[in-house]
Write a protein that holds these residues in place. Structure first.
Motif, mmCIF file in Angstrom:
data_model
loop_
_atom_site.group_PDB
_atom_site.id
_atom_site.type_symbol
_atom_site.label_atom_id
_atom_site.label_comp_id
_atom_site.label_asym_id
_atom_site.label_seq_id
_atom_site.Cartn_x
_atom_site.Cartn_y
_atom_site.Cartn_z
ATOM 1 N N VAL A 158 0.830 -1.200 0.000
ATOM 2 C CA VAL A 158 0.000 0.000 0.000
ATOM 3 C C VAL A 158 0.864 1.249 0.000
ATOM 4 C CG1 VAL A 158 -1.906 -1.137 1.215
ATOM 5 C CG2 VAL A 158 -0.191 0.119 2.527
ATOM 6 N N ARG A 159 0.228 2.322 -0.375
ATOM 7 C CA ARG A 159 0.760 3.661 -0.207
ATOM 8 C C ARG A 159 -0.246 4.390 0.676
ATOM 9 N NH1 ARG A 159 3.732 0.794 -2.476
ATOM 10 N NH2 ARG A 159 5.039 1.220 -4.288
ATOM 11 N N VAL A 160 0.260 5.096 1.662
ATOM 12 C CA VAL A 160 -0.608 5.828 2.587
ATOM 13 C C VAL A 160 -0.065 7.239 2.676
ATOM 14 C CG1 VAL A 160 -1.483 5.980 4.950
ATOM 15 C CG2 VAL A 160 -1.049 3.731 3.947
ATOM 16 N N TRP A 161 -0.961 8.217 2.557
ATOM 17 C CA TRP A 161 -0.521 9.577 2.789
ATOM 18 C C TRP A 161 -1.520 10.306 3.658
ATOM 19 C CZ3 TRP A 161 -2.151 8.080 -2.069
ATOM 20 C CH2 TRP A 161 -3.253 8.747 -2.599
ATOM 21 N N PHE A 162 -1.001 11.294 4.341
ATOM 22 C CA PHE A 162 -1.776 12.137 5.244
ATOM 23 C C PHE A 162 -1.696 13.551 4.722
ATOM 24 C CE2 PHE A 162 -0.256 8.537 7.528
ATOM 25 C CZ PHE A 162 -1.334 8.160 8.303
ATOM 26 N N GLY A 163 -2.774 14.284 4.860
ATOM 27 C CA GLY A 163 -2.796 15.673 4.434
ATOM 28 C C GLY A 163 -4.104 16.002 3.776
ATOM 29 N N PRO A 164 -4.099 17.000 2.882
ATOM 30 C CA PRO A 164 -5.326 17.384 2.183
ATOM 31 C C PRO A 164 -5.826 16.249 1.284
ATOM 32 C CG PRO A 164 -3.575 19.011 1.858
ATOM 33 C CD PRO A 164 -2.959 17.843 2.539
ATOM 34 N N ALA A 165 -7.131 16.202 1.071
ATOM 35 C CA ALA A 165 -7.727 15.182 0.200
ATOM 36 C C ALA A 165 -7.198 15.355 -1.218
ATOM 37 C CB ALA A 165 -9.243 15.290 0.218
ATOM 38 N N THR A 166 -6.716 14.258 -1.796
ATOM 39 C CA THR A 166 -6.190 14.244 -3.158
ATOM 40 C C THR A 166 -6.541 12.893 -3.758
ATOM 41 O OG1 THR A 166 -4.337 15.583 -2.375
ATOM 42 C CG2 THR A 166 -4.104 14.610 -4.537
ATOM 43 N N PRO A 167 -7.759 12.732 -4.296
ATOM 44 C CA PRO A 167 -8.172 11.398 -4.760
ATOM 45 C C PRO A 167 -7.420 10.951 -6.008
ATOM 46 C CG PRO A 167 -9.866 13.030 -5.230
ATOM 47 C CD PRO A 167 -8.793 13.734 -4.459
ATOM 48 N N PRO A 168 -6.802 9.763 -5.942
ATOM 49 C CA PRO A 168 -6.098 9.230 -7.107
ATOM 50 C C PRO A 168 -7.037 8.415 -7.984
ATOM 51 C CG PRO A 168 -5.736 7.802 -5.267
ATOM 52 C CD PRO A 168 -6.588 8.946 -4.768
ATOM 53 N N PRO A 169 -6.557 8.012 -9.148
ATOM 54 C CA PRO A 169 -7.387 7.215 -10.050
ATOM 55 C C PRO A 169 -7.349 5.721 -9.726
ATOM 56 C CG PRO A 169 -5.325 7.772 -11.115
ATOM 57 C CD PRO A 169 -5.324 8.452 -9.776
ATOM 58 N N TRP A 170 -7.121 5.353 -8.454
ATOM 59 C CA TRP A 170 -7.092 3.954 -8.021
ATOM 60 C C TRP A 170 -8.084 3.772 -6.884
ATOM 61 C CZ3 TRP A 170 -2.507 6.713 -8.542
ATOM 62 C CH2 TRP A 170 -1.707 6.338 -9.619
ATOM 63 N N PRO A 171 -8.454 2.515 -6.621
ATOM 64 C CA PRO A 171 -9.292 2.281 -5.439
ATOM 65 C C PRO A 171 -8.561 2.767 -4.196
ATOM 66 C CG PRO A 171 -9.171 0.323 -6.818
ATOM 67 C CD PRO A 171 -8.185 1.309 -7.383
ATOM 68 N N ILE A 172 -9.319 3.389 -3.355
ATOM 69 C CA ILE A 172 -8.706 4.029 -2.200
ATOM 70 C C ILE A 172 -9.664 3.985 -1.029
ATOM 71 C CG2 ILE A 172 -9.561 6.328 -2.788
ATOM 72 C CD1 ILE A 172 -6.891 7.435 -1.827
ATOM 73 N N ARG A 173 -9.114 3.943 0.126
ATOM 74 C CA ARG A 173 -9.901 4.106 1.340
ATOM 75 C C ARG A 173 -9.424 5.393 1.981
ATOM 76 N NH1 ARG A 173 -9.223 1.119 6.851
ATOM 77 N NH2 ARG A 173 -11.000 1.997 7.946
ATOM 78 N N GLN A 174 -10.327 6.338 2.145
ATOM 79 C CA GLN A 174 -9.961 7.599 2.768
ATOM 80 C C GLN A 174 -10.590 7.679 4.145
ATOM 81 O OE1 GLN A 174 -9.433 11.310 0.789
ATOM 82 N NE2 GLN A 174 -10.039 10.420 -1.163
ATOM 83 N N LEU A 175 -9.766 8.000 5.121
ATOM 84 C CA LEU A 175 -10.231 8.212 6.474
ATOM 85 C C LEU A 175 -10.257 9.711 6.735
ATOM 86 C CD1 LEU A 175 -7.927 5.613 8.278
ATOM 87 C CD2 LEU A 175 -10.251 5.258 7.444
ATOM 88 N N ARG A 176 -11.419 10.223 7.068
ATOM 89 C CA ARG A 176 -11.505 11.629 7.483
ATOM 90 C C ARG A 176 -11.238 11.656 8.979
ATOM 91 N NH1 ARG A 176 -15.648 14.850 7.253
ATOM 92 N NH2 ARG A 176 -17.022 13.274 8.092
ATOM 93 N N LEU A 177 -10.186 12.371 9.369
ATOM 94 C CA LEU A 177 -9.720 12.305 10.751
ATOM 95 C C LEU A 177 -9.720 13.678 11.406
ATOM 96 C CD1 LEU A 177 -6.633 10.003 10.082
ATOM 97 C CD2 LEU A 177 -8.903 9.307 10.882
ATOM 98 N N GLU A 178 -9.999 13.659 12.699
ATOM 99 C CA GLU A 178 -9.903 14.876 13.514
ATOM 100 C C GLU A 178 -8.801 14.656 14.538
ATOM 101 O OE1 GLU A 178 -12.891 17.623 16.058
ATOM 102 O OE2 GLU A 178 -12.861 15.505 16.589
ATOM 103 N N SER A 179 -7.866 15.574 14.577
ATOM 104 C CA SER A 179 -6.727 15.443 15.481
ATOM 105 C C SER A 179 -7.165 15.581 16.931
ATOM 106 C CB SER A 179 -5.688 16.511 15.174
ATOM 107 O OG SER A 179 -4.625 16.441 16.099
ATOM 108 N N VAL A 180 -6.617 14.712 17.774
ATOM 109 C CA VAL A 180 -6.777 14.835 19.219
ATOM 110 C C VAL A 180 -5.418 15.069 19.863
ATOM 111 C CG1 VAL A 180 -8.836 13.418 19.316
ATOM 112 C CG2 VAL A 180 -6.625 12.334 19.665
ATOM 113 N N THR A 181 -4.400 15.224 19.008
ATOM 114 C CA THR A 181 -3.033 15.397 19.472
ATOM 115 C C THR A 181 -2.941 16.618 20.374
ATOM 116 O OG1 THR A 181 -2.242 14.425 17.416
ATOM 117 C CG2 THR A 181 -0.652 15.699 18.710
#
Length: 184
Positions: A158-181
């Motif tokens: 897999v490739r995993v990235w964090f940051g702004p939403a950037t949908p690629p042309p492949w199947p993807i699972r996107q997690l919308r996350l809220e920081s609790v840090t």
């Protein structure tokens, strides 16, 4: 590049805030004390019973040593029962190589994108065009899990990235996350 664990926990209904409070109060400093870099900690905005977090190690040797120290140490011994009581499953773990990630202070929402590209050359070209400094890109670490007490998912690339939403042309699972840090 470091060894990074992307840990996704499924929790009992209503237990997320209990785990977050315990985690922030005890487990961040407890892990840091044995050499673990604790990265971002997040609520999954689409699932009230999920907690997502990252931790990093310089390499696999340090990972094993640090995990042994933490999971046989006083912090885990004292609080493990309380933490485990909040969890249905803690085995959804990806072992990655990358920079790690913690959102900048003041950033509340980020996306974690998990992609299984079939053509890695095409993915690399995509990443070069569309993923910028605001993204933290990680790739599967294929080393054997040398701390089997904590399972990791295997057999995936897999490739995993964090940051702004950037949908690629492949199947993807996107997690919308809220920081609790929490920040010092």
């Amino acid at each position: 590049m470091r060894i990074v664990e992307l840990r996704q926990y499924t929790l009992h209904p209503g237990a997320r805030e209990t785990l977050i409070e315990l985690f922030e109060r005890e487990f961040v400093t407890g892990q840091q004390a044995v050499g673990i870099t604790v990265g971002g900690r997040f609520r999954d905005l689409d699932d009230p019973n999920r907690f997502v977090w990252l931790r990093a190690f310089p390499d696999m040797v340090h990972r094993r040593r640090a995990l042994e120290a933490f999971y046989t140490g006083p912090v885990w011994r004292e609080y493990r029962d309380a933490a485990n009581a909040t969890m249905v499953d803690s085995d959804d773990v990806l072992l990655l190589r990358g920079p790690g990630f913690a959102p900048q202070p003041g950033i509340r929402e980020v996306v974690a994108a998990i992609c299984r590209p079939l053509d890695t050359a095409a993915f690399d070209a995509y990443a070069a065009r569309h993923l910028g400094p605001g993204h933290a890109l990680h790739r599967t670490e294929h080393s054997e899990n040398d701390y089997p007490r904590l399972p990791v998912r295997t057999g995936e690339d897999v490739r995993v990235w964090f940051g702004p939403a950037t949908p690629p042309p492949w199947p993807i699972r996107q997690l919308r996350l809220e920081s609790v840090t929490t920040w010092p």
